[in-house]
Structures are given as structure tokens and as C-alpha cells.
Enzyme design. Structure first.
Site, PDB file in Angstrom:
ATOM      1  N   HIS A  81      46.809  47.345  36.876  1.00  0.00           N
ATOM      2  CA  HIS A  81      47.088  47.526  38.321  1.00  0.00           C
ATOM      3  C   HIS A  81      48.476  48.048  38.763  1.00  0.00           C
ATOM      4  CE1 HIS A  81      43.512  45.314  39.900  1.00  0.00           C
ATOM      5  NE2 HIS A  81      43.633  44.301  38.670  1.00  0.00           N
ATOM      6  N   ASN A 154      39.324  42.374  43.988  1.00  0.00           N
ATOM      7  CA  ASN A 154      38.912  43.876  43.866  1.00  0.00           C
ATOM      8  C   ASN A 154      38.085  44.337  44.773  1.00  0.00           C
ATOM      9  OD1 ASN A 154      40.524  43.803  41.517  1.00  0.00           O
ATOM     10  ND2 ASN A 154      38.861  43.478  40.150  1.00  0.00           N
ATOM     11  N   TYR A 368      49.276  35.123  35.854  1.00  0.00           N
ATOM     12  CA  TYR A 368      50.126  35.815  36.915  1.00  0.00           C
ATOM     13  C   TYR A 368      51.441  35.224  37.040  1.00  0.00           C
ATOM     14  CZ  TYR A 368      45.842  38.041  38.260  1.00  0.00           C
ATOM     15  OH  TYR A 368      44.655  38.903  38.188  1.00  0.00           O
TER      16      TYR A 368
HETATM   17 FE1  HDE Z   1      44.242  40.448  37.352  1.00  0.00          FE
HETATM   18  N1  HDE Z   1      46.072  40.344  36.605  1.00  0.00           N
HETATM   19  N2  HDE Z   1      43.626  39.340  35.738  1.00  0.00           N
HETATM   20  N3  HDE Z   1      42.238  40.544  38.106  1.00  0.00           N
HETATM   21  N4  HDE Z   1      44.718  41.251  39.104  1.00  0.00           N
HETATM   22  C1  HDE Z   1      47.318  41.183  37.321  1.00  0.00           C
HETATM   23  O1  HDE Z   1      49.038  40.158  37.449  1.00  0.00           O
HETATM   24  C2  HDE Z   1      44.564  38.913  34.754  1.00  0.00           C
HETATM   25  C3  HDE Z   1      41.453  39.723  37.368  1.00  0.00           C
HETATM   26  C4  HDE Z   1      44.043  41.590  39.961  1.00  0.00           C
HETATM   27  O2  HDE Z   1      48.679  44.196  43.303  1.00  0.00           O
HETATM   28  C5  HDE Z   1      48.483  40.876  36.580  1.00  0.00           C
HETATM   29  O3  HDE Z   1      51.105  40.716  38.634  1.00  0.00           O
HETATM   30  C6  HDE Z   1      43.752  38.181  33.755  1.00  0.00           C
HETATM   31  C7  HDE Z   1      40.070  39.823  38.313  1.00  0.00           C
HETATM   32  C8  HDE Z   1      44.714  42.492  40.856  1.00  0.00           C
HETATM   33  O4  HDE Z   1      50.223  43.272  42.191  1.00  0.00           O
HETATM   34  C9  HDE Z   1      48.138  40.006  35.431  1.00  0.00           C
HETATM   35  C10 HDE Z   1      42.418  38.189  34.229  1.00  0.00           C
HETATM   36  C11 HDE Z   1      40.636  40.178  39.557  1.00  0.00           C
HETATM   37  C12 HDE Z   1      45.918  42.614  40.541  1.00  0.00           C
HETATM   38  C13 HDE Z   1      46.669  39.757  35.690  1.00  0.00           C
HETATM   39  C14 HDE Z   1      42.304  39.004  35.352  1.00  0.00           C
HETATM   40  C15 HDE Z   1      42.054  40.651  39.378  1.00  0.00           C
HETATM   41  C16 HDE Z   1      45.975  41.890  39.182  1.00  0.00           C
HETATM   42  C17 HDE Z   1      49.149  42.187  36.224  1.00  0.00           C
HETATM   43  C18 HDE Z   1      41.273  37.479  33.428  1.00  0.00           C
HETATM   44  C19 HDE Z   1      39.635  40.231  40.855  1.00  0.00           C
HETATM   45  C20 HDE Z   1      47.327  43.428  40.962  1.00  0.00           C
HETATM   46  C21 HDE Z   1      50.296  42.262  37.081  1.00  0.00           C
HETATM   47  C22 HDE Z   1      40.995  36.292  33.264  1.00  0.00           C
HETATM   48  C23 HDE Z   1      39.347  39.059  41.228  1.00  0.00           C
HETATM   49  C24 HDE Z   1      47.824  42.704  42.134  1.00  0.00           C
HETATM   50  C25 HDE Z   1      50.172  41.080  37.900  1.00  0.00           C
HETATM   51  C26 HDE Z   1      49.193  43.516  42.608  1.00  0.00           C
HETATM   52  C27 HDE Z   1      47.013  41.884  38.164  1.00  0.00           C
HETATM   53  C28 HDE Z   1      45.964  38.948  34.840  1.00  0.00           C
HETATM   54  C29 HDE Z   1      41.132  39.340  36.064  1.00  0.00           C
HETATM   55  C30 HDE Z   1      42.541  41.014  40.301  1.00  0.00           C
HETATM   56  C31 HDE Z   1      48.282  40.394  34.117  1.00  0.00           C
HETATM   57  C32 HDE Z   1      44.305  37.227  32.718  1.00  0.00           C
HETATM   58  C33 HDE Z   1      38.716  39.131  37.896  1.00  0.00           C
HETATM   59  C34 HDE Z   1      43.990  43.120  42.197  1.00  0.00           C
HETATM   60  O5  HDE Z   1      48.678  38.628  35.453  1.00  0.00           O
END
Ligand code: HDE
Length: 690
Positions: A81, A154, A368
């Protein structure tokens, strides 16, 4: 005399009491330019050197400070993202639900609280284009009275994987390949398809990713989903399961793949610009927040597990209840300070909302917070204005890199008896605060996937079969495109073998598009079943007939009637859209009776940047444009992209050159055109059989 913090009066030096708290950046015209330490500078053009042609002196602290700061301007971009656009706004509760939750933001009808929303792509870097085929992140930070609640979702209601353990593998596979560093922001490559084909649980999400949901027209026209099942808790501590949905007031709308590809070249910032310009012009994007709430009894009737993030609950089974609306009404003041530095965390929760045991959500609850330490280098990122709660923060956490707060008093531990009755004893936990739902937990420590997560194909099938024929065709085309970029035949075969489990016809059409045989179905962990279809999963089924928030291109040239142009532009505005005047020349086009300027020069404003086009030309003008390849492409694309085309009768030569047949949506100007411009003409796509 009171001195402003970063200003020095020329006369008497300020005494200590007169110097303000300082540090704030003054950008007013005419303020003295200073170093970061507040010292006024007399020269911002020349470094300090020994003689006017001599070497630069190490003594030049001003040069060193400026370059030092510049060298460190970047922080690590988000691992996923990275490319995002944000805006401020508010959330307003429209239908309080105190019976379901005690969360403060859902208690009072009409109460507004501030929000910051960031919408992003997933795979590409921060500088990648806006329109690849990709999931869009939809993250909202609600600044509530009881702390920040981050709904980090999402635009697709399910996810690729069921367990957080697989997330690094998924992201490694989709990002640019590790040896060659490409492709950027694209899933059409070997490693992605290799991984997902080996992970049948991703099949449902893949169907969504291959659908037009993954190529949205505008960030203002996407749905949002919390994806996981969460809990609501009311005053009595009763728990209700909840899934969150954002519904765009402008309607859900996507581009065609050909549009998305062309937009990437025409305007790599298409979505960011679109969001910025809409808010800047006062056309504020708005979403309803709806909830699906249900209890364990209902959960037990479903043929899938509510803790499995690869499954959704169709709204035909659990209807949506709208509880509030979000309006984005203010652009960021500074992109880095706000959109880049905003730190979302699913663990930012408020009393009245709680987590479920979804293993994907549980893993996110670690990631996060952890990732923010890498991005900001300090545990104090929560003090940055965009992240700071807009309610009191009171605890005994102290110090650390970039500490901005100046705690008072002696008490930095709890319990303490330093000042039994007084202020200085510091805060204490309160019974009314956040409490975790006391769900009984029992079982052996194991590394297993529950049997109830084993069906990987039934909802994928439900999704595909719930689409209209034209949407199914787009899904087939997307698979053919992506798999045509896969160079490993066994990977293509494995994807097809999985698709047979979804729908034999789908697999057959994709195989035909590639020119290869359909393999036998892969072995399914559980045989797929036919679920009730869910027509609400189709974009076309719920498309709104509206021009609101859209752009209408008006193509004209020398000799065109300036009155007709003004009339169409006024009609477009009255329908809530933005007219975009396009001509072969930007300035002083020879329209009659009055010369006009265009908003965009033809080559720089292709019709993919608009939702409908009007062609206002004379016979002569049409003949001139018919000989201009860019003008012909403008019209041909609008037709191929299923858009309404309004035109003067004299435009025929141009329409002929662009091979625009007589079809619905190709109309004269006036009310017919405005009516037609409210929709896309999918019938053309079916006729073309693409
Ligand atoms: Fe994320 N995800 N994600 N994700 N995600 C990040 O956090 C992660 C997942 C989502 O505009 C990171 O600050 C893991 C699902 C959005 O700043 C990180 C897993 C969904 C955004 C991270 C998921 C999301 C992130 C990268 C699986 C929808 C951007 C930078 C367990 C429900 C937020 C940060 C923004 C961002 C980890 C799966 C949505 C790496 C480990 C499912 C919208 O922490």
C-alpha cells in the site's frame, strides 16, 4: 514586546520569558528565512567559499544543515500500500445503534467526528501509477472521543489468504520479482501466479482481482470493506458479530482494462488528481457506512466459517444497515506530513468494538505497530499531528526517540502514592474503559487450519456466476491477459486446473483464449457446492444512472459554435458533472461568434480521462478532425469504452473515421445526450464479444 517564535525583533533582544514555545514552521510571505535552529539567514543562493572562485568552506553550517536535511527527507515507504492518496473529512452518525455497541461514534444521531481516509494500491511503490489491476486499500482513521478507531480495509470484501503466516509469501510473490526488479505494480507475472495457484484458498479473491473491481474509475467510486468479522459490544457486554461496508454515494464504477492501461500513460496520477480536484472544487466524495450484524446462531447456519477472511456473507443473507456517512471535504495541507505519515493500525480500537479470532486479523494485530517503528524509527509516531488522538492521552509511557511531549510531575509509574488526593498522582484505569469480550477459549496448542476453512471454491463459483455476462467476459479476458504473461506452462496449467473447480465454462474460455487444453480439475480439499447466487456482487447490476462527479469531454475546433459549447457545458454542470473542453489547440480556438480557450489540448486529454464525450463541430471541422489520428482515437476510444457520444449532425465524417456505428448512446446533443451520459453502454461490449 512579544516576539513571534521564529522571528526576532531587530531592536532589543527578547528576554527568556518573551521567547515563545517555538519550533513551529512559519511560511508566511516575508517572514525571515531561518535555519532549523531559528537563526535568520541572509543568503539562500550561495555557499560560503574562499574567494569567489575558491573551494567551499567546511564552516558553511547553513549549507551543511540544508543538504543534511534534504539527504534524509525520505522515510521507508510502506511495504504494501505504498501508493496512496488521502483526505480529511468527517463521519456522521445517521442511525444510532446503542443496542448493538457502546462505541461513542454510534450513539448520537447527527454527531460528527473528524476522520482521515487513505486509499491505496497494494503492489506498486510510492511512485507507481494509479490504475494497475490491483486491490485498493481503504483505510479510515476515526478520531473519536475515546481514542482513534482505524478501520483498515480494502475495496474487496475477501482476502487472498486465511492465515497471517502466508502474508510475507503472498506479498513477495506479487511484488516485482527479486532478481530482475520488475514488473512494478502488476500481478501479471510468474511468481504471483505460481504462488496463488499453489494456494487454492486464494481462488475466491483472484476472481475479484480479475473482475472490474480491481480497475476502478475513481477512488470516489469504490466500495470499502472491513473484510474480517469484528464484534460489537453494548453496555451490557453483549457481543454481536459485525462486518463493515462502505458504499459510495456516487455509485460503484470501474473502467475497462483498455481504459486503465491507457490512463496509466495519459495520467499516472489519475486517481490522486481526481480525488484532489473533486474535493478542491467542493464536490465532496461521500460514502455510507453500513453494517452486517449477526449472532453465533446465524453463523452456525452458514456453509463457511465467519472467521475465514476468504469468505463473505452475501447481503441477501444478512442485509446491510446504514449507520452513518463519511464525507471527505478537505485535501491534505501537506502530503508527506499527513498522507505519508498517517499510521493505520487495526489495533486502534475503541470501547464497544472488539476483534474476532480470524487468524488473519490476529496476525495483522502484530504487524502494523511493528511496521511503524521501521517507518518512523521511533515509538513516538503517535505524537505526529495526523496520528495523535483528538482526545486526552494519559499514561506513564515516557521518553524515547523524538519525544515531543513534556510530561509534568514526578509520577511515571503506577500504582504510586506520591500525592494521594492530588493531580500529581497521574491517571488510573477506569472500569468503564475498553474491555475485551470474555470469550471462552479452550483447546490444544496446534498449528492447523480448521476443517471449516477447507472449501476454497464454492464462493469463487458463487461470485463468478453472480456476474452479468459482460462482467464474466471481462473476468475471462483478465485471466487470459495475466496468464499470457506467465512464462511457466505448468503454472498456467495449475491455474486452469483450479478454475475448473470454479466453473468449467470459465476454465474452457480462458484455456481457449490462451490456446491450450483444459486440464482435469485439481484435487479440492472439499468438493465445491452451488451456493445461492448473490446478484448484489455485480457492479453492472447496481450501477447508478448518474452523471454526478463525472467528467464530460467536449471536443470542438475552429468554426464550432461557442454558444452550443456553452450550452452543453451548462447542461453538464447542471447534472453535477465537470465539462472538459478539448480542442486541437489550447488557446484562442476560432469558435464563433466568440473565440474560446480549451481546458485540455487534444493529445494531452484523451477521452479515457472522461466519462462521456460531446462532439461539437461543423462539417469543415469534422473533416479536419477526421484526418487527425489523435481526434479519431479520441472518438474511437470513447465508443470502445462504452461511453455516450453526443454530436452535432455535421460530425458524421469524424464518427465514420472512428468507425462509430449507430448504437444506443450515440445521440444528438441536448437532453438525450445528458440522459445517455449517465450510463455505460455494455451492450456494445456484448456485441463485440470481447
Ligand atoms: Fe495490511 N498491512 N496486512 N491488510 N493493509 C499494511 O501497514 C498486513 C491485510 C491494509 O493507507 C502495512 O502501515 C498483514 C488485509 C491497508 O497506510 C503492514 C496482513 C487488509 C493498508 C500490513 C495484512 C489489509 C495496509 C504496511 C495479513 C484488508 C494501508 C504499511 C495478516 C482488510 C494503510 C502499514 C495505509 C498496510 C500488514 C492483510 C489492509 C505491513 C501482516 C486482510 C488498507 O503492516
Amino acid at each position: 514586546m512579544k516576539n513571534a517564535p521564529n522571528q526576532r525583533g531587530a531592536a532589543a533582544p527578547p528576554d527568556a520569558a518573551e521567547i515563545g514555545t517555538g519550533g513551529e514552521l512559519h511560511q508566511h510571505g516575508g517572514d525571515p528565512l531561518t535555519t532549523n535552529h531559528g537563526m535568520p539567514l541572509s543568503d539562500n543562493q550561495n555557499s560560503l567559499r574562499a574567494g569567489d572562485r575558491g573551494p567551499t568552506l567546511l564552516e558553511d553550517f547553513a549549507l551543511r544543515e540544508k543538504i543534511f536535511h534534504f539527504d534524509h527527507e525520505r522515510i521507508p515507504e510502506r511495504i504494501v500500500h505504498a501508493r496512496g492518496s488521502g483526505a480529511h473529512g468527517f463521519f456522521e452518525c445517521t442511525a444510532p445503534i446503542p443496542g448493538l455497541t457502546r462505541a461513542s461514534l454510534f450513539q448520537t444521531k447527527g454527531e460528527r467526528i473528524p476522520v482521515f481516509c487513505r486509499i491505496s494500491t497494494v503492489a506498486g511503490g510510492a511512485g507507481s501509477v494509479d490504475t494497475p489491476r490491483d486491490v485498493r486499500g481503504f483505510a479510515v482513521k476515526f478520531y473519536t472521543h475515546e481514542g482513534n478507531w482505524d478501520l483498515v480495509g480494502n475495496n474487496i470484501p475477501v482476502f487472498f489468504i486465511q492465515d497471517a503466516m502466508k502474508f510475507p509469501d503472498l506479498i513477495h510473490a506479487v511484488k516485482m520479482e527479486s532478481d530482475r526488479g520488475f514488473p512494478q505494480a502488476g500481478s501479471a507475472h510468474d511468481t504471483f501466479w505460481d504462488f496463488v495457484s499453489l494456494m487454492p484458498e486464494s481462488t475466491h479473491m483472484i476472481m475479484w482481482a480479475m473482475s472490474d473491481r480491481a480497475i476502478p474509475r475513481s477512488l470516489r467510486m469504490i466500495e470499502g470493506f472491513g473484510v474480517h468479522t469484528f464484534r460489537f459490544l453494548n453496555d451490557a457486554g453483549t457481543s454481536t458479530f459485525v462486518k463493515f461496508h462502505w458504499r459510495p454515494r456516487l455509485g460503484l464504477q470501474s473502467t475497462l482494462w483498455d481504459e486503465a492501461v491507457k490512463l496509466a500513460g495519459a495520467d499516472p496520477d489519475f486517481h490522486r488528481r481526481d480525488l484532489w480536484e473533486a474535493i478542491d472544487s467542493g464536490s465532496f466524495p461521500e460514502w455510507d457506512l453500513a453494517v452486517q450484524t449477526f449472532d453465533q446462531e446465524l453463523a452456525d447456519t452458514l456453509q463457511y466459517d465467519i472467521l475465514d477472511a476468504t469468505k463473505l456473507i452475501p447481503e441477501e443473507i444478512v442485509p446491510l444497515k446504514v449507520v452513518g456517512r463519511m464525507v471527505l471535504d478537505r485535501n491534505p495541507t501537506n502530503f508527506f506530513a499527513e498522507t505519508e505519515q498517517v499510521a493505520f493500525m487495526p489495533t486502534n480500537i475503541v470501547p464497544g468494538i472488539d476483534f474476532s479470532d480470524d487468524p488473519l486479523l490476529q496476525g495483522r494485530m502484530f504487524s502494523y505497530l511493528d511496521t511503524q517503528k521501521s517507518r518512523f524509527g521511533t515509538t513516538n509516531f503517535h505524537q505526529i499531528p495526523i496520528n495523535a488522538p483528538k482526545c486526552p492521552v494519559a499514561n506513564f509511557q515516557r521518553d524515547g526517540l523524538m519525544q515531543n511531549l513534556v510530561p509534568t510531575g514526578r509520577a511515571n509509574y503506577e500504582p504510586n502514592s506520591l500525592d494521594l488526593a492530588g493531580e500529581n498522582r497521574g491517571p488510573r484505569p477506569s472500569a468503564a474503559a475498553f474491555t475485551t469480550y470474555p470469550e471462552p477459549v479452550d483447546g490444544p496448542k496446534v498449528r492447523v487450519r480448521s476443517e471449516t476453512f477447507a472449501d476454497h471454491y464454492s464462493q469463487a463459483r458463487m461470485f463468478f456466476r453472480s456476474q452479468t455476462p459482460v462482467e464474466q467476459t471481462h473476468i475471462v479476458s483478465a485471466f487470459v491477459f495475466e496468464l499470457s504473461k506467465v512464462t511457466l506452462p505448468h503454472v498456467r496449467t495449475r491455474v486452469l486446473a483450479n478454475l475448473v473447480n470454479v466453473d468449467a465454462e470459465l476454465a474452457g474460455r480462458v484455456a481457449a483464449g490462451l490456446g491450450c487444453p483444459v486440464p482435469p480439475a485439481s484435487r479440492a480439499a472439499r468438493e465445491p457446492i452451488d451456493l445461492e447466487l448473490s446478484p448484489s456482487l455485480s457492479i453492472v447490476n447496481k450501477a447508478l444512472a448518474t452523471l454526478s462527479g463525472r467528467r464530460v469531454g467536449i471536443l470542438f475546433t475552429d468554426g464550432s459554435s461557442s454558444d452550443d459549447i456553452a450550452k452543453v457545458a451548462a447542461d453538464v454542470r447542471a447534472a453535477g458533472a465537470t465539462p472538459v473542453l478539448v480542442a486541437p489547440r489550447l488557446l484562442q480556438v476560432g469558435t464563433t461568434p466568440k473565440a474560446m480557450d480549451a481546458d485540455g489540448q487534444l493529445a494531452g486529454t484523451p477521452s479515457v480521462t472522461c466519462d462521456a464525450i460531446a462532439i461539437i463541430v461543423t462539417e469543415q471541422g469534422a473533416a479536419a478532425l477526421a484526418a487527425d489520428a489523435v481526434a479519431v482515437q479520441f472518438v474511437a476510444d470513447a465508443y470502445a469504452h462504452l461511453k455516450a457520444i453526443g454530436h452535432t449532425a455535421e460530425a458524421q465524417a469524424l464518427l465514420d473515421s472512428a468507425h462509430v456505428g449507430s448504437s444506443d448512446g450515440v445521440v444528438g446533443l441536448g437532453p438525450d445526450f445528458i440522459e445517455a451520459a449517465r450510463r455505460r453502454f455494455y451492450e456494445r461490449d456484448v456485441a463485440r464479444g470481447s
